[in-house]
Write an enzyme that holds these catalytic residues in place. Structure first.
Site, PDB file in Angstrom:
ATOM      1  CG  ASP A  32      -2.088   0.935   1.111  1.00 40.41           C
ATOM      2  OD1 ASP A  32      -3.231   0.456   1.131  1.00 40.41           O
ATOM      3  OD2 ASP A  32      -1.857   2.165   0.998  1.00 40.41           O
ATOM      4  CB  THR A  35      -3.185   7.654  -1.081  1.00 41.66           C
ATOM      5  OG1 THR A  35      -4.364   6.936  -0.666  1.00 41.66           O
ATOM      6  CG2 THR A  35      -2.484   6.898  -2.209  1.00 41.66           C
ATOM      7  CB  ALA A  82      -8.645   1.672  -6.653  1.00 39.73           C
ATOM      8  CB  THR A 133     -17.102  -0.342  -8.525  1.00 38.38           C
ATOM      9  OG1 THR A 133     -18.336   0.315  -8.267  1.00 38.38           O
ATOM     10  CG2 THR A 133     -16.505   0.250  -9.799  1.00 38.38           C
ATOM     11  CG  ASP A 134     -22.481  -1.264  -8.052  1.00 38.20           C
ATOM     12  OD1 ASP A 134     -21.700  -0.300  -7.914  1.00 38.20           O
ATOM     13  OD2 ASP A 134     -23.512  -1.406  -7.351  1.00 38.20           O
ATOM     14  CD  GLU A 135     -19.732   4.241  -8.475  1.00 33.02           C
ATOM     15  OE1 GLU A 135     -19.269   5.107  -9.225  1.00 33.02           O
ATOM     16  OE2 GLU A 135     -19.838   4.364  -7.246  1.00 33.02           O
ATOM     17  CE1 TYR A 158     -13.433   4.042  -8.035  1.00 34.02           C
ATOM     18  CE2 TYR A 158     -15.808   3.971  -8.368  1.00 34.02           C
ATOM     19  CZ  TYR A 158     -14.652   3.407  -7.863  1.00 34.02           C
ATOM     20  OH  TYR A 158     -14.712   2.205  -7.196  1.00 34.02           O
ATOM     21  CB  SER A 161     -10.202   5.052 -13.898  1.00 31.30           C
ATOM     22  OG  SER A 161     -10.749   5.020 -12.582  1.00 31.30           O
ATOM     23  CE  LYS A 162     -12.091  -0.341  -9.344  1.00 30.48           C
ATOM     24  NZ  LYS A 162     -10.921  -0.864  -8.559  1.00 30.48           N
ATOM     25  CE1 TYR A 215     -22.915  15.939  -1.953  1.00 32.03           C
ATOM     26  CE2 TYR A 215     -22.369  14.192  -3.500  1.00 32.03           C
ATOM     27  CZ  TYR A 215     -21.985  15.092  -2.521  1.00 32.03           C
ATOM     28  OH  TYR A 215     -20.685  15.140  -2.122  1.00 32.03           O
ATOM     29  NE  ARG A 290     -21.000  12.084  -6.410  1.00 31.28           N
ATOM     30  CZ  ARG A 290     -20.858  10.922  -5.766  1.00 31.28           C
ATOM     31  NH1 ARG A 290     -21.313   9.798  -6.304  1.00 31.28           N
ATOM     32  NH2 ARG A 290     -20.270  10.868  -4.595  1.00 31.28           N
ATOM     33  N   PRO A 291     -22.277  16.441 -10.127  1.00 29.09           N
ATOM     34  CG  PRO A 291     -20.583  17.895 -10.810  1.00 29.09           C
ATOM     35  CD  PRO A 291     -21.085  17.151  -9.611  1.00 29.09           C
ATOM     36  CG  HIS A 293     -25.875  11.859  -8.179  1.00 30.01           C
ATOM     37  ND1 HIS A 293     -26.538  12.478  -7.153  1.00 30.01           N
ATOM     38  CD2 HIS A 293     -25.426  10.681  -7.676  1.00 30.01           C
ATOM     39  CE1 HIS A 293     -26.502  11.714  -6.081  1.00 30.01           C
ATOM     40  NE2 HIS A 293     -25.832  10.606  -6.383  1.00 30.01           N
TER      41      HIS A 293
HETATM   42  P1  NAD Z   1     -10.013   3.195  -0.125  1.00 31.89           P
HETATM   43  O1  NAD Z   1      -9.938   4.492  -0.866  1.00 31.89           O
HETATM   44  O2  NAD Z   1     -10.563   3.172   1.253  1.00 31.89           O
HETATM   45  O3  NAD Z   1      -8.567   2.531  -0.039  1.00 31.89           O
HETATM   46  C1  NAD Z   1      -7.687   2.497  -1.127  1.00 31.89           C
HETATM   47  C2  NAD Z   1      -6.316   2.009  -0.637  1.00 31.89           C
HETATM   48  O4  NAD Z   1      -5.448   1.911  -1.766  1.00 31.89           O
HETATM   49  C3  NAD Z   1      -5.669   2.955   0.379  1.00 31.89           C
HETATM   50  O5  NAD Z   1      -5.089   2.220   1.437  1.00 31.89           O
HETATM   51  C4  NAD Z   1      -4.586   3.644  -0.456  1.00 31.89           C
HETATM   52  O6  NAD Z   1      -3.465   4.050   0.323  1.00 31.89           O
HETATM   53  C5  NAD Z   1      -4.224   2.558  -1.458  1.00 31.89           C
HETATM   54  N1  NAD Z   1      -3.669   3.097  -2.708  1.00 31.89           N
HETATM   55  C6  NAD Z   1      -4.208   4.100  -3.463  1.00 31.89           C
HETATM   56  N2  NAD Z   1      -3.394   4.342  -4.519  1.00 31.89           N
HETATM   57  C7  NAD Z   1      -2.364   3.468  -4.424  1.00 31.89           C
HETATM   58  C8  NAD Z   1      -1.211   3.208  -5.236  1.00 31.89           C
HETATM   59  N3  NAD Z   1      -0.945   3.920  -6.346  1.00 31.89           N
HETATM   60  N4  NAD Z   1      -0.367   2.222  -4.856  1.00 31.89           N
HETATM   61  C9  NAD Z   1      -0.595   1.498  -3.731  1.00 31.89           C
HETATM   62  N5  NAD Z   1      -1.650   1.714  -2.932  1.00 31.89           N
HETATM   63  C10 NAD Z   1      -2.529   2.681  -3.280  1.00 31.89           C
HETATM   64  O7  NAD Z   1     -10.815   2.211  -1.081  1.00 31.89           O
HETATM   65  P2  NAD Z   1     -11.898   1.093  -0.698  1.00 31.89           P
HETATM   66  O8  NAD Z   1     -13.202   1.749  -0.511  1.00 31.89           O
HETATM   67  O9  NAD Z   1     -11.340   0.217   0.345  1.00 31.89           O
HETATM   68  O10 NAD Z   1     -11.969   0.305  -2.091  1.00 31.89           O
HETATM   69  C11 NAD Z   1     -11.107  -0.793  -2.344  1.00 31.89           C
HETATM   70  C12 NAD Z   1     -11.370  -1.289  -3.754  1.00 31.89           C
HETATM   71  O11 NAD Z   1     -12.719  -1.694  -3.876  1.00 31.89           O
HETATM   72  C13 NAD Z   1     -11.129  -0.245  -4.847  1.00 31.89           C
HETATM   73  O12 NAD Z   1     -10.546  -0.872  -5.945  1.00 31.89           O
HETATM   74  C14 NAD Z   1     -12.536   0.253  -5.179  1.00 31.89           C
HETATM   75  O13 NAD Z   1     -12.606   0.687  -6.509  1.00 31.89           O
HETATM   76  C15 NAD Z   1     -13.335  -1.007  -4.955  1.00 31.89           C
HETATM   77  N6  NAD Z   1     -14.747  -0.780  -4.577  1.00 31.89           N
HETATM   78  C16 NAD Z   1     -15.067  -0.033  -3.485  1.00 31.89           C
HETATM   79  C17 NAD Z   1     -16.401   0.119  -3.111  1.00 31.89           C
HETATM   80  C18 NAD Z   1     -16.823   0.906  -1.890  1.00 31.89           C
HETATM   81  O14 NAD Z   1     -18.037   1.022  -1.635  1.00 31.89           O
HETATM   82  N7  NAD Z   1     -15.912   1.434  -1.100  1.00 31.89           N
HETATM   83  C19 NAD Z   1     -17.411  -0.462  -3.873  1.00 31.89           C
HETATM   84  C20 NAD Z   1     -17.052  -1.179  -5.006  1.00 31.89           C
HETATM   85  C21 NAD Z   1     -15.708  -1.363  -5.325  1.00 31.89           C
HETATM   86  O1  TDX Z   2     -22.171  14.244   1.069  1.00 27.47           O
HETATM   87  C1  TDX Z   2     -22.702  13.403   0.312  1.00 27.47           C
HETATM   88  N1  TDX Z   2     -24.048  13.515   0.043  1.00 27.47           N
HETATM   89  C2  TDX Z   2     -24.700  12.660  -0.793  1.00 27.47           C
HETATM   90  O2  TDX Z   2     -25.908  12.783  -1.013  1.00 27.47           O
HETATM   91  C3  TDX Z   2     -21.967  12.329  -0.301  1.00 27.47           C
HETATM   92  C4  TDX Z   2     -20.485  12.178  -0.040  1.00 27.47           C
HETATM   93  C5  TDX Z   2     -22.641  11.467  -1.137  1.00 27.47           C
HETATM   94  N2  TDX Z   2     -23.967  11.627  -1.395  1.00 27.47           N
HETATM   95  C6  TDX Z   2     -24.661  10.664  -2.272  1.00 27.47           C
HETATM   96  C7  TDX Z   2     -23.982  10.355  -3.592  1.00 27.47           C
HETATM   97  C8  TDX Z   2     -24.367   8.917  -3.821  1.00 27.47           C
HETATM   98  O3  TDX Z   2     -25.642   8.840  -4.457  1.00 27.47           O
HETATM   99  O4  TDX Z   2     -24.688   9.425  -1.554  1.00 27.47           O
HETATM  100  C9  TDX Z   2     -24.483   8.314  -2.426  1.00 27.47           C
HETATM  101  C10 TDX Z   2     -23.232   7.569  -1.976  1.00 27.47           C
HETATM  102  O5  TDX Z   2     -22.120   8.403  -2.255  1.00 27.47           O
HETATM  103  P1  TDX Z   2     -20.615   7.922  -1.980  1.00 27.47           P
HETATM  104  O6  TDX Z   2     -20.496   7.476  -0.570  1.00 27.47           O
HETATM  105  O7  TDX Z   2     -19.693   8.981  -2.483  1.00 27.47           O
HETATM  106  O8  TDX Z   2     -20.531   6.586  -2.869  1.00 27.47           O
HETATM  107  P2  TDX Z   2     -20.745   6.315  -4.432  1.00 27.47           P
HETATM  108  O9  TDX Z   2     -20.511   7.528  -5.246  1.00 27.47           O
HETATM  109  O10 TDX Z   2     -22.090   5.637  -4.583  1.00 27.47           O
HETATM  110  O11 TDX Z   2     -19.530   5.272  -4.700  1.00 27.47           O
HETATM  111  C11 TDX Z   2     -19.221   4.233  -3.744  1.00 27.47           C
HETATM  112  O12 TDX Z   2     -19.751   3.013  -4.148  1.00 27.47           O
HETATM  113  C12 TDX Z   2     -19.180   2.400  -5.276  1.00 27.47           C
HETATM  114  C13 TDX Z   2     -17.717   4.108  -3.533  1.00 27.47           C
HETATM  115  O13 TDX Z   2     -17.185   5.364  -3.142  1.00 27.47           O
HETATM  116  C14 TDX Z   2     -17.043   3.604  -4.770  1.00 27.47           C
HETATM  117  O14 TDX Z   2     -15.643   3.385  -4.525  1.00 27.47           O
HETATM  118  C15 TDX Z   2     -17.671   2.322  -5.175  1.00 27.47           C
HETATM  119  O15 TDX Z   2     -17.116   1.844  -6.371  1.00 27.47           O
END
Ligand code: NAD
Ligand code: TDX
Length: 350
Positions: A32, A35, A82, A133-135, A158, A161-162, A215, A290-291, A293
């Site tokens: 890791d 970041t 990521a 991700t499902d996105e 985002y 890129s995924k 939002y 959010r733009p 959204h």
């Molecule tokens: P996060 O942002 O909490 O953690 C990302 C981690 O990756 C951090 O520890 C960061 O230091 C590390 N990292 C970032 N850039 C790096 C680099 N260049 N080299 C090495 N390490 C690096 O993310 P998360 O929410 O834990 O998500 C993990 C994975 O799951 C991601 O690939 C994300 O796209 C995917 N994902 C997340 C969600 C969600 O709801 N959080 C949903 C679907 C998929």
């Molecule tokens: O302040 C807020 N107010 C608000 O209404 C924020 C931060 C978000 N939102 C809305 C935007 C989304 O519809 O809430 C929903 C969830 O937002 P986020 O927590 O930013 O998640 P989302 O954009 O759905 O993406 C998340 O799920 C898929 C993760 O961040 C991604 O990494 C993952 O791939």
């Protein structure tokens, strides 16, 4: 098994590492960069184990990746590193292209070189598991679900890129025979969630007496997955999944954002009532959308249930209650982040 976890100091990665250290005999190397989203205190419960080790390096650094692979000799790479926050991808997409696309390319290329040097038996057992991700599937209307065969239609920097990284992973499987697995999951929530995301942001701002930004009109729908259930799914996939396969992972818990926020407020009203009898819901503030959204995400997780026997262990109501209580009991963890990294300000204005 020896499992190299990229992004292991992040939200989902650290949940996976805690699970592997606490509930299995596997050895884990966290790779890791640390970041802004990498939080070492999320790994304290794992770090005391002699089956745990850590390397601070960038997945874009081919030499560092190559060294970690030859030193640790993993049987599984769980690739979670990521840039993960949609709002940040609107403000600064470059880091998303670099880490999510270039970084995944570097991981694949180094993994391929390492894999080619293994014995035939070790080659057959090796897995490169890409967590996505499902996105990548775009945005749903009122009806329907994303399946593993839904066409890709990413709409934010985002998710684009995924999506690109998913295509690279499948290409390395198809062209070079690298045994790859891909999982696409819905929105995770739970302990150690970084405060930029909706659920922790709302809990923390509520406790700080600040407005709770929703939002648009709050009608957008997300399908919520408890992070510890996701970690269990990831383990099932890299232990039992068939190489080349994709599995969707979802919590079967669709909720409108406004309902999520109201639920959090109601739980806080019970656990930490305002002294003057006000509800936390009075802090809700609708703000500019959010733009771009996406309106709705919803996962059909029947394949992973049928083929690997995985199902979520908690309902959204159980998971959100546990999450709010965790944030109440672990204020030091998030106060440190607020002081040093991110103070819950609005991101992603476009
Ligand atoms: P996060 O942002 O909490 O953690 C990302 C981690 O990756 C951090 O520890 C960061 O230091 C590390 N990292 C970032 N850039 C790096 C680099 N260049 N080299 C090495 N390490 C690096 O993310 P998360 O929410 O834990 O998500 C993990 C994975 O799951 C991601 O690939 C994300 O796209 C995917 N994902 C997340 C969600 C969600 O709801 N959080 C949903 C679907 C998929
Ligand atoms: O302040 C807020 N107010 C608000 O209404 C924020 C931060 C978000 N939102 C809305 C935007 C989304 O519809 O809430 C929903 C969830 O937002 P986020 O927590 O930013 O998640 P989302 O954009 O759905 O993406 C998340 O799920 C898929 C993760 O961040 C991604 O990494 C993952 O791939």
């Amino acid at each position: 098994m020896r499992i190299l976890v990229t992004g292991g100091a992040g939200f989902i990665g650290s949940a996976l590492v805690r699970r592997l250290i606490q509930h299995t005999d596997h050895q884990v190397l966290v790779f890791d960069k640390l970041t802004y989203a990498g939080v070492l205190s999320s790994l304290e419960l794992a770090a005391a184990s002699n089956r745990y080790s850590f390397v601070q390096a960038d997945i874009c650094d081919a030499e560092a990746v190559s060294k970690a692979l030859s030193d640790f000799q993993p049987q599984v790479i769980a690739h979670l590193a990521a840039e993960s926050h949609v709002d940040r991808s609107i403000d600064g997409p470059g880091a998303f292209v670099q880490t999510n696309l270039v970084g995944t390319f570097v991981m694949l290329n180094q993994a391929l070189g390492y894999w080619r040097g293994l014995s035939d038996a070790d080659k057959a057992a090796f897995r490169f598991h890409h967590i996505s991700t499902d996105e990548v599937f775009g945005s749903l209307g009122e009806e329907g679900f994303f399946t593993e065969t839904t066409p890709y239609d990413p709409r934010s920097p985002y998710s684009a890129s995924k999506a690109g990284s998913d295509h690279l992973v499948r290409a390395w499987g198809h062209t070079y025979g690298l045994p790859v697995l891909v999982t696409n999951c819905s929105n995770n929530y739970g302990p150690y969630h970084f405060p930029e995301k909706l659920i922790p942001l709302i809990i923390i701002r509520a406790l700080n007496g600040e407005p709770l930004p929703v939002y648009g009109d709050g009608s957008n729908v997300r399908d919520w997955l408890f992070v510890e259930d996701h970690a269990a799914a990831l383990q099932a996939v890299f232990e039992k999944g068939a190489p080349g396969q994709t599995y969707n992972v979802g919590g079967n818990a669709e909720r409108r954002n406004i309902d999520v926020v109201r639920t959090i407020c109601a739980i806080l009203d019970r656990h930490r009532p305002h002294t003057d009898g006000r509800s936390y819901a009075e802090q809700i503030a609708f703000v500019t959308d959010r733009p771009g959204h996406d309106q709705r995400y919803a996962i059909d997780a029947s394949k992973i249930r049928a083929e690997l026997g995985w199902t979520p262990s908690v309902t959204f109501e159980q998971g959100i209650e546990a999450t709010v209580v965790w944030f109440l009991e672990n204020e030091a963890w998030w106060r440190d982040i607020l002081d040093q990294r991110y103070a819950t300000e609005r991101l992603g204005h476009g």
